[in-house]
Design a protein around this motif. Structure first.
Motif, mmCIF file in Angstrom:
data_model
loop_
_atom_site.group_PDB
_atom_site.id
_atom_site.type_symbol
_atom_site.label_atom_id
_atom_site.label_comp_id
_atom_site.label_asym_id
_atom_site.label_seq_id
_atom_site.Cartn_x
_atom_site.Cartn_y
_atom_site.Cartn_z
ATOM 1 N N LEU A 1 0.763 -1.100 -0.037
ATOM 2 C CA LEU A 1 0.058 -0.175 0.093
ATOM 3 C C LEU A 1 0.824 1.169 0.146
ATOM 4 C CD1 LEU A 1 -2.505 -1.113 2.798
ATOM 5 C CD2 LEU A 1 -3.010 -1.174 0.151
ATOM 6 N N LEU A 2 2.159 1.305 0.360
ATOM 7 C CA LEU A 2 3.123 2.233 0.345
ATOM 8 C C LEU A 2 4.129 2.332 -0.568
ATOM 9 C CD1 LEU A 2 3.197 1.869 4.346
ATOM 10 C CD2 LEU A 2 1.791 3.446 3.008
ATOM 11 N N PRO A 3 4.482 3.127 -1.347
ATOM 12 C CA PRO A 3 5.471 3.566 -2.167
ATOM 13 C C PRO A 3 6.875 3.499 -1.536
ATOM 14 C CG PRO A 3 4.597 5.644 -1.859
ATOM 15 C CD PRO A 3 3.703 4.514 -1.079
ATOM 16 N N ASP A 4 7.910 3.184 -2.156
ATOM 17 C CA ASP A 4 9.332 2.957 -1.448
ATOM 18 C C ASP A 4 9.773 3.841 -0.904
ATOM 19 O OD1 ASP A 4 9.435 0.523 -2.743
ATOM 20 O OD2 ASP A 4 10.718 1.089 -4.545
ATOM 21 N N ASP A 5 9.724 5.507 -1.243
ATOM 22 C CA ASP A 5 10.044 6.446 -0.609
ATOM 23 C C ASP A 5 9.302 6.627 0.714
ATOM 24 O OD1 ASP A 5 7.629 7.150 -1.691
ATOM 25 O OD2 ASP A 5 8.440 9.135 -2.191
ATOM 26 N N THR A 6 7.878 6.447 0.661
ATOM 27 C CA THR A 6 7.187 6.694 2.021
ATOM 28 C C THR A 6 7.861 5.518 3.186
ATOM 29 O OG1 THR A 6 5.234 7.008 1.117
ATOM 30 C CG2 THR A 6 5.008 6.229 3.203
ATOM 31 N N LEU A 7 8.037 4.216 2.704
ATOM 32 C CA LEU A 7 8.384 3.040 3.550
ATOM 33 C C LEU A 7 10.167 3.679 3.994
ATOM 34 C CD1 LEU A 7 7.816 -0.067 1.656
ATOM 35 C CD2 LEU A 7 6.617 0.805 3.765
ATOM 36 N N ALA A 8 10.785 4.130 3.495
ATOM 37 C CA ALA A 8 12.185 4.536 3.545
ATOM 38 C C ALA A 8 12.074 5.646 4.633
ATOM 39 C CB ALA A 8 13.069 5.019 2.407
ATOM 40 N N ALA A 9 11.086 6.693 4.547
ATOM 41 C CA ALA A 9 11.182 7.749 5.525
ATOM 42 C C ALA A 9 10.184 7.392 6.720
ATOM 43 C CB ALA A 9 10.477 9.003 4.654
ATOM 44 N N ASP A 10 9.540 6.271 6.825
ATOM 45 C CA ASP A 10 8.909 5.808 7.789
ATOM 46 C C ASP A 10 9.576 5.963 9.271
ATOM 47 O OD1 ASP A 10 6.917 4.997 9.557
ATOM 48 O OD2 ASP A 10 7.163 2.732 9.247
ATOM 49 N N ASP A 11 9.493 6.882 10.009
ATOM 50 C CA ASP A 11 9.944 6.959 11.255
ATOM 51 C C ASP A 11 8.983 6.653 12.601
ATOM 52 O OD1 ASP A 11 8.432 9.069 10.940
ATOM 53 O OD2 ASP A 11 9.769 10.617 11.620
ATOM 54 N N SER A 12 8.160 5.900 12.192
ATOM 55 C CA SER A 12 7.176 5.694 13.456
ATOM 56 C C SER A 12 7.672 5.246 14.868
ATOM 57 C CB SER A 12 6.288 4.430 13.110
ATOM 58 O OG SER A 12 5.621 4.783 11.881
ATOM 59 N N ALA B 1 -4.235 7.241 7.877
ATOM 60 C CA ALA B 1 -4.390 7.296 6.286
ATOM 61 C C ALA B 1 -4.347 5.962 5.881
ATOM 62 C CB ALA B 1 -3.210 8.162 5.846
ATOM 63 N N VAL B 2 -3.655 5.045 6.393
ATOM 64 C CA VAL B 2 -3.677 3.629 5.938
ATOM 65 C C VAL B 2 -4.696 2.968 6.235
ATOM 66 C CG1 VAL B 2 -2.440 1.411 6.090
ATOM 67 C CG2 VAL B 2 -0.913 3.631 6.043
ATOM 68 N N GLN B 3 -5.362 3.051 7.424
ATOM 69 C CA GLN B 3 -6.476 2.513 7.604
ATOM 70 C C GLN B 3 -7.750 2.775 6.568
ATOM 71 O OE1 GLN B 3 -6.906 3.637 11.844
ATOM 72 N NE2 GLN B 3 -5.571 2.088 12.591
ATOM 73 N N LEU B 4 -7.928 4.103 6.389
ATOM 74 C CA LEU B 4 -8.801 4.540 5.667
ATOM 75 C C LEU B 4 -8.841 3.982 4.167
ATOM 76 C CD1 LEU B 4 -8.955 8.389 6.256
ATOM 77 C CD2 LEU B 4 -10.626 6.816 6.898
ATOM 78 N N LEU B 5 -7.672 3.383 3.683
ATOM 79 C CA LEU B 5 -7.562 2.774 2.412
ATOM 80 C C LEU B 5 -8.525 1.369 2.272
ATOM 81 C CD1 LEU B 5 -3.686 2.895 1.849
ATOM 82 C CD2 LEU B 5 -5.540 4.273 0.544
ATOM 83 N N GLU B 6 -8.884 0.937 3.467
ATOM 84 C CA GLU B 6 -9.560 -0.230 3.579
ATOM 85 C C GLU B 6 -11.231 0.102 2.864
ATOM 86 O OE1 GLU B 6 -11.701 -3.420 6.816
ATOM 87 O OE2 GLU B 6 -10.760 -1.461 7.471
ATOM 88 N N ARG B 7 -11.291 1.437 2.873
ATOM 89 C CA ARG B 7 -12.636 1.787 2.492
ATOM 90 C C ARG B 7 -12.788 2.098 0.991
ATOM 91 N NH1 ARG B 7 -14.803 5.556 7.808
ATOM 92 N NH2 ARG B 7 -14.626 3.791 9.040
ATOM 93 N N CYS B 8 -11.545 2.357 0.325
ATOM 94 C CA CYS B 8 -11.337 2.593 -0.926
ATOM 95 C C CYS B 8 -11.833 1.616 -2.016
ATOM 96 C CB CYS B 8 -9.822 2.920 -1.419
ATOM 97 S SG CYS B 8 -9.184 4.338 -0.586
ATOM 98 N N ASN B 9 -12.314 2.181 -2.933
ATOM 99 C CA ASN B 9 -13.008 1.089 -3.916
ATOM 100 C C ASN B 9 -11.873 0.869 -5.095
ATOM 101 O OD1 ASN B 9 -14.429 0.012 -6.121
ATOM 102 N ND2 ASN B 9 -16.404 0.816 -5.443
#
Length: 279
Positions: A228-239, A271-279
């Protein structure tokens, strides 16, 4: 089949955590090349659980023993699936919100009773610690990562792979470190926010870790969420860093710093959880 949109918290235990028969079984299992890769495991687990819930069952079915495996230079660590509890949970979930006539046809009361007993024994924890009930080595969360899981890790323990077909993001750490971090976080939360839901959640994670061998390894796997996440988002993830920043702010009494870190973390995963409702 594609990965499920879920994350996983796993504990790999050394063979010495198991009795002699199980040690022999897991050695044969690995030597025969039967261990399942984490990229393949979630779909195989889901398939096994669904197939085990055939209409007309009057008892919880016996499922083959499967596991994820970590091999290091000096040890072999195993994360058994223990699908019996997964099947029991699925059986109870299948009855929720369904008219009793349909529920009884699909999951007969005698099976539901067995499933309830299995789940209650596991959740009580007492029989687990007495080795009367198998430990559950894997927790699953759909459409996100529970914030309490990030407490157990540091950013330096992250491993990111962005190669096509092998994309993955995982954290791994020694269970002793995970226990110390959860203990520190629990102390900070109790002093700063009291018995709030986040405090109870971290306490639950800390209790779960106490069930396992002291030489175990703990793993947080983003699983299918990486799709669900592009490479740059994964690389920048600082959770993990945001969680550490928030806890540090709370420990110093700097509520604004803690709140800013928490709000950023919640917004990211909402934002990730809301993707569950995407069509």
């Amino acid at each position: 089949m594609p990965s499920l949109f879920a994350s996983y918290l796993r504990v790999y235990e050394p063979l010495t955590a198991f009795d002699r028969d199980r040690q022999s079984f897991w050695r044969r299992y690995v030597n025969e090349g039967r261990a399942v890769a984490p990229l393949e495991g979630p779909v195989r687990q889901r398939t096994a659980v669904i197939e085990a819930l055939g209409a007309g069952w009057t008892r919880l079915p016996d499922l083959p023993d499967e596991a994820y495996v970590l091999e290091t230079d000096d040890s072999l660590l195993v994360c058994p699936w223990n699908l019996r509890i997964r099947v029991a949970e699925a059986a109870l979930s299948a009855r929720d919100g369904v008219p009793s006539v349909l529920a009884d046809a699909f999951v007969p009361p005698i099976l539901a009773g067995q499933a309830k007993a299995v789940v209650e024994d596991w959740r009580s924890g007492a029989r687990v610690l007495e080795h009367g009930v198998p430990r559950v080595h894997e927790q699953i969360a759909t459409w996100g990562v529970p914030l309490r899981w990030f407490v157990l890790f540091e950013s330096a323990e992250r491993h990111l792979v962005t190669d096509p077909g092998r994309r993955a993001l995982r954290y791994r750490t020694e269970i002793s470190k995970a226990r110390r971090r959860s203990s520190r976080a629990l102390s900070v939360l109790r002093k700063s926010v009291g018995e709030a839901p986040i405090t109870e959640a971290v306490e639950e994670a800390a209790r779960w870790l106490e069930e396992f061998h002291p030489r175990s390894v703990v793993e947080l796997d983003y699983g299918g969420l990486v799709q669900l996440l592009p490479d740059d988002t994964l690389a920048a993830d600082d959770s993990t860093e945001l969680v550490a920043t928030g806890l540090a702010g709370l420990s110093r009494g700097e509520a604004e710093e803690a709140s800013a870190a928490y709000d950023k973390l919640v917004a990211r995963w909402r934002a990730v959880q809301l993707l569950e409702r995407c069509n």
